[in-house]
Design a protein around this motif. Sequence first.
Motif, mmCIF file in Angstrom:
data_model
loop_
_atom_site.group_PDB
_atom_site.id
_atom_site.type_symbol
_atom_site.label_atom_id
_atom_site.label_comp_id
_atom_site.label_asym_id
_atom_site.label_seq_id
_atom_site.Cartn_x
_atom_site.Cartn_y
_atom_site.Cartn_z
ATOM 1 N N GLY A 42 78.473 49.601 41.126
ATOM 2 C CA GLY A 42 78.157 50.383 40.073
ATOM 3 C C GLY A 42 76.951 50.422 40.629
ATOM 4 O O GLY A 42 75.608 50.733 39.287
ATOM 5 N N ASN A 43 76.182 49.180 40.945
ATOM 6 C CA ASN A 43 74.382 48.662 40.872
ATOM 7 C C ASN A 43 73.801 50.409 41.956
ATOM 8 O O ASN A 43 74.340 51.102 42.695
ATOM 9 C CB ASN A 43 74.661 47.532 41.975
ATOM 10 C CG ASN A 43 73.020 47.207 42.814
ATOM 11 O OD1 ASN A 43 72.184 48.135 42.036
ATOM 12 N ND2 ASN A 43 72.819 46.291 43.286
ATOM 13 N N GLU A 44 73.079 50.927 41.153
ATOM 14 C CA GLU A 44 72.047 52.062 41.280
ATOM 15 C C GLU A 44 70.261 51.602 41.484
ATOM 16 O O GLU A 44 70.283 52.282 42.563
ATOM 17 C CB GLU A 44 71.913 52.792 40.600
ATOM 18 C CG GLU A 44 73.579 53.795 40.603
ATOM 19 C CD GLU A 44 73.513 54.713 38.929
ATOM 20 O OE1 GLU A 44 72.725 54.247 38.686
ATOM 21 O OE2 GLU A 44 74.808 54.726 38.734
ATOM 22 N N SER A 45 70.095 50.302 41.048
ATOM 23 C CA SER A 45 68.645 50.028 41.416
ATOM 24 C C SER A 45 68.102 48.865 41.866
ATOM 25 O O SER A 45 67.090 49.199 42.899
ATOM 26 C CB SER A 45 67.968 50.211 39.262
ATOM 27 O OG SER A 45 68.801 48.501 39.553
ATOM 28 N N ASN A 46 69.103 47.437 42.185
ATOM 29 C CA ASN A 46 68.353 46.877 42.719
ATOM 30 C C ASN A 46 69.455 47.040 44.488
ATOM 31 O O ASN A 46 70.144 45.996 43.841
ATOM 32 C CB ASN A 46 68.764 45.877 41.798
ATOM 33 C CG ASN A 46 68.260 44.125 43.238
ATOM 34 O OD1 ASN A 46 67.650 44.124 43.858
ATOM 35 N ND2 ASN A 46 68.882 43.138 42.426
ATOM 36 N N LEU A 47 68.895 47.555 45.466
ATOM 37 C CA LEU A 47 68.891 47.585 46.968
ATOM 38 C C LEU A 47 68.064 47.604 48.086
ATOM 39 O O LEU A 47 66.997 47.570 46.907
ATOM 40 C CB LEU A 47 69.996 49.383 46.551
ATOM 41 C CG LEU A 47 70.747 49.731 46.201
ATOM 42 C CD1 LEU A 47 71.311 51.597 45.633
ATOM 43 C CD2 LEU A 47 72.277 49.081 46.285
ATOM 44 N N HIS A 48 68.222 46.559 48.597
ATOM 45 C CA HIS A 48 67.606 46.575 49.316
ATOM 46 C C HIS A 48 67.724 47.918 50.496
ATOM 47 O O HIS A 48 69.028 47.175 51.196
ATOM 48 C CB HIS A 48 68.014 45.187 50.483
ATOM 49 C CG HIS A 48 67.571 44.178 49.297
ATOM 50 N ND1 HIS A 48 66.433 42.946 49.137
ATOM 51 C CD2 HIS A 48 68.857 43.544 48.585
ATOM 52 C CE1 HIS A 48 66.041 42.455 48.142
ATOM 53 N NE2 HIS A 48 67.748 42.320 47.720
ATOM 54 N N ILE A 49 66.408 48.351 51.164
ATOM 55 C CA ILE A 49 66.429 49.189 51.969
ATOM 56 C C ILE A 49 65.616 49.368 53.229
ATOM 57 O O ILE A 49 64.711 48.678 53.057
ATOM 58 C CB ILE A 49 66.499 50.900 51.599
ATOM 59 C CG1 ILE A 49 67.316 51.369 50.059
ATOM 60 C CG2 ILE A 49 66.251 52.143 52.268
ATOM 61 C CD1 ILE A 49 66.368 52.119 49.260
ATOM 62 N N ASP A 50 66.084 49.251 54.231
ATOM 63 C CA ASP A 50 65.981 49.329 55.435
ATOM 64 C C ASP A 50 65.374 50.716 56.820
ATOM 65 O O ASP A 50 66.753 50.483 56.637
ATOM 66 C CB ASP A 50 66.440 47.739 56.664
ATOM 67 C CG ASP A 50 65.703 47.655 57.851
ATOM 68 O OD1 ASP A 50 63.997 47.576 57.760
ATOM 69 O OD2 ASP A 50 66.187 46.989 58.063
ATOM 70 N N ALA A 51 64.406 50.938 56.585
ATOM 71 C CA ALA A 51 64.885 52.416 57.557
ATOM 72 C C ALA A 51 64.066 52.081 59.112
ATOM 73 O O ALA A 51 62.763 51.795 59.013
ATOM 74 C CB ALA A 51 64.188 53.591 57.253
ATOM 75 N N THR A 52 64.661 52.840 59.959
ATOM 76 C CA THR A 52 64.149 52.745 61.808
ATOM 77 C C THR A 52 64.100 53.534 62.309
ATOM 78 O O THR A 52 65.228 54.339 62.345
ATOM 79 C CB THR A 52 64.480 51.417 62.584
ATOM 80 O OG1 THR A 52 65.721 51.548 62.216
ATOM 81 C CG2 THR A 52 64.778 50.637 62.114
ATOM 82 N N PRO A 53 63.260 54.563 62.722
ATOM 83 C CA PRO A 53 63.429 56.121 63.178
ATOM 84 C C PRO A 53 64.335 55.621 64.180
ATOM 85 O O PRO A 53 64.611 54.761 65.026
ATOM 86 C CB PRO A 53 62.314 55.257 63.790
ATOM 87 C CG PRO A 53 61.407 55.223 63.504
ATOM 88 C CD PRO A 53 61.756 53.512 62.926
#
Length: 54
Positions: A42-53
């Motif tokens: 149910g967590n919508e806001s406290n997320l760790h996001i890592d993006a690489t091409p």
Amino acid sequence: MTGETRYRVIVRCPKCGERYILRGRNNEKGELETGFKQCICGNESNLHIDATPE
């Protein structure tokens, strides 16, 4: 090939420890769009996001 850069996106939830591996692209506003809405806990806001091409 359209020339748009695809990204490998890893979303981690610190609340429950779940990890999601997704693919995304930048939208018109320059934001990364994957379609991810919320974690299974149910967590919508406290997320760790890592993006690489790709």
